[in-house]
Structure formats: C-alpha cells, structure tokens
Design a protein around this motif. Structure first.
Motif, PDB file in Angstrom:
ATOM      1  N   LEU A 164      50.719  42.501  38.165  1.00  0.00           N
ATOM      2  CA  LEU A 164      49.563  42.805  39.004  1.00  0.00           C
ATOM      3  C   LEU A 164      48.230  42.791  38.260  1.00  0.00           C
ATOM      4  CD1 LEU A 164      51.096  45.608  41.219  1.00  0.00           C
ATOM      5  CD2 LEU A 164      50.636  43.240  41.848  1.00  0.00           C
ATOM      6  N   ALA A 165      48.209  43.116  36.980  1.00  0.00           N
ATOM      7  CA  ALA A 165      46.947  43.192  36.232  1.00  0.00           C
ATOM      8  C   ALA A 165      46.162  41.877  36.275  1.00  0.00           C
ATOM      9  CB  ALA A 165      47.202  43.638  34.800  1.00  0.00           C
ATOM     10  N   PRO A 166      46.765  40.732  36.018  1.00  0.00           N
ATOM     11  CA  PRO A 166      45.993  39.480  36.123  1.00  0.00           C
ATOM     12  C   PRO A 166      45.501  39.214  37.546  1.00  0.00           C
ATOM     13  CG  PRO A 166      48.011  39.111  34.896  1.00  0.00           C
ATOM     14  CD  PRO A 166      48.100  40.483  35.471  1.00  0.00           C
ATOM     15  N   GLY A 221      42.518  41.447  38.075  1.00  0.00           N
ATOM     16  CA  GLY A 221      41.403  40.894  37.313  1.00  0.00           C
ATOM     17  C   GLY A 221      40.797  39.685  37.998  1.00  0.00           C
ATOM     18  N   LEU A 222      41.623  38.818  38.514  1.00  0.00           N
ATOM     19  CA  LEU A 222      41.135  37.632  39.227  1.00  0.00           C
ATOM     20  C   LEU A 222      40.374  38.025  40.489  1.00  0.00           C
ATOM     21  CD1 LEU A 222      41.093  34.549  39.462  1.00  0.00           C
ATOM     22  CD2 LEU A 222      43.236  34.718  40.734  1.00  0.00           C
ATOM     23  N   ALA A 223      40.890  39.023  41.217  1.00  0.00           N
ATOM     24  CA  ALA A 223      40.214  39.495  42.428  1.00  0.00           C
ATOM     25  C   ALA A 223      38.844  40.078  42.089  1.00  0.00           C
ATOM     26  CB  ALA A 223      41.075  40.520  43.149  1.00  0.00           C
ATOM     27  N   VAL A 224      38.740  40.841  40.997  1.00  0.00           N
ATOM     28  CA  VAL A 224      37.462  41.425  40.580  1.00  0.00           C
ATOM     29  C   VAL A 224      36.472  40.318  40.237  1.00  0.00           C
ATOM     30  CG1 VAL A 224      36.351  42.788  38.762  1.00  0.00           C
ATOM     31  CG2 VAL A 224      38.443  43.624  39.864  1.00  0.00           C
ATOM     32  N   VAL A 225      36.927  39.331  39.480  1.00  0.00           N
ATOM     33  CA  VAL A 225      36.040  38.222  39.109  1.00  0.00           C
ATOM     34  C   VAL A 225      35.558  37.489  40.361  1.00  0.00           C
ATOM     35  CG1 VAL A 225      35.981  35.975  37.967  1.00  0.00           C
ATOM     36  CG2 VAL A 225      36.976  37.932  36.803  1.00  0.00           C
TER      37      VAL A 225
END
Length: 81
Positions: free
Chosen positions: A68-70, A73-77
């Motif tokens: 889930l972490a990547p 991170g992708l969603a935040v970016v």
C-alpha cells in the motif's frame, strides 16, 4: 509454472526468467520433469501460503504496508500535481 498439454507439459516463463539460453534451461527442467512426473502429488495443505507469480500472499501487516505504501505515495503525488 508447468501446464499439462495432453502427454506433454508446457513450461510457462516470464521474460525475466529467460536471461539464459532456452536450451540451458529446458534441458535440466525436462530431466527433472521426467524424473518426478510419475510420483503421486503431495496432498494440498490448508492454511498455507498462496502463490501468485513471484509474490506470495501471507496476509501479514508488513506485506500490506509494502503493497500500500507505493500506492499511497502515488496518490499523494497525483493529488498535489
């Protein structure tokens, strides 16, 4: 991964597995198959690890974090872009 095709067995490989010449891989694989093909299959184990491709799903929290972490991170970016 091995798939039965009538009297033969088809070997299914991803492109990452084929970093060697086909004959260097298929010779030992075929010899192993011929050695062990007539032995009875081991009984399925309940509650064991499920294997899909190269990643085994064991249901641990650490594995969920690694998955889930990547994505987070992708969603935040993407949201702040």
């Amino acid at each position: 991964m091995f798939q039965p095709k009538g009297e033969a067995i088809q070997v299914v490989l991803s492109s990452a597995d084929m970093a060697v010449k086909a004959e260097d891989f298929l010779g030992p694989a075929e010899a192993r198959w011929k050695t062990f093909r007539d032995q009875p299959a081991s009984p399925p184990q309940r509650g064991g690890t499920v294997f899909y491709g190269r990643w085994s799903i064991d249901g641990s929290r650490w594995q969920a974090v690694q998955f889930l972490a990547p994505l987070v991170g992708l969603a935040v970016v993407m949201l702040y872009r």
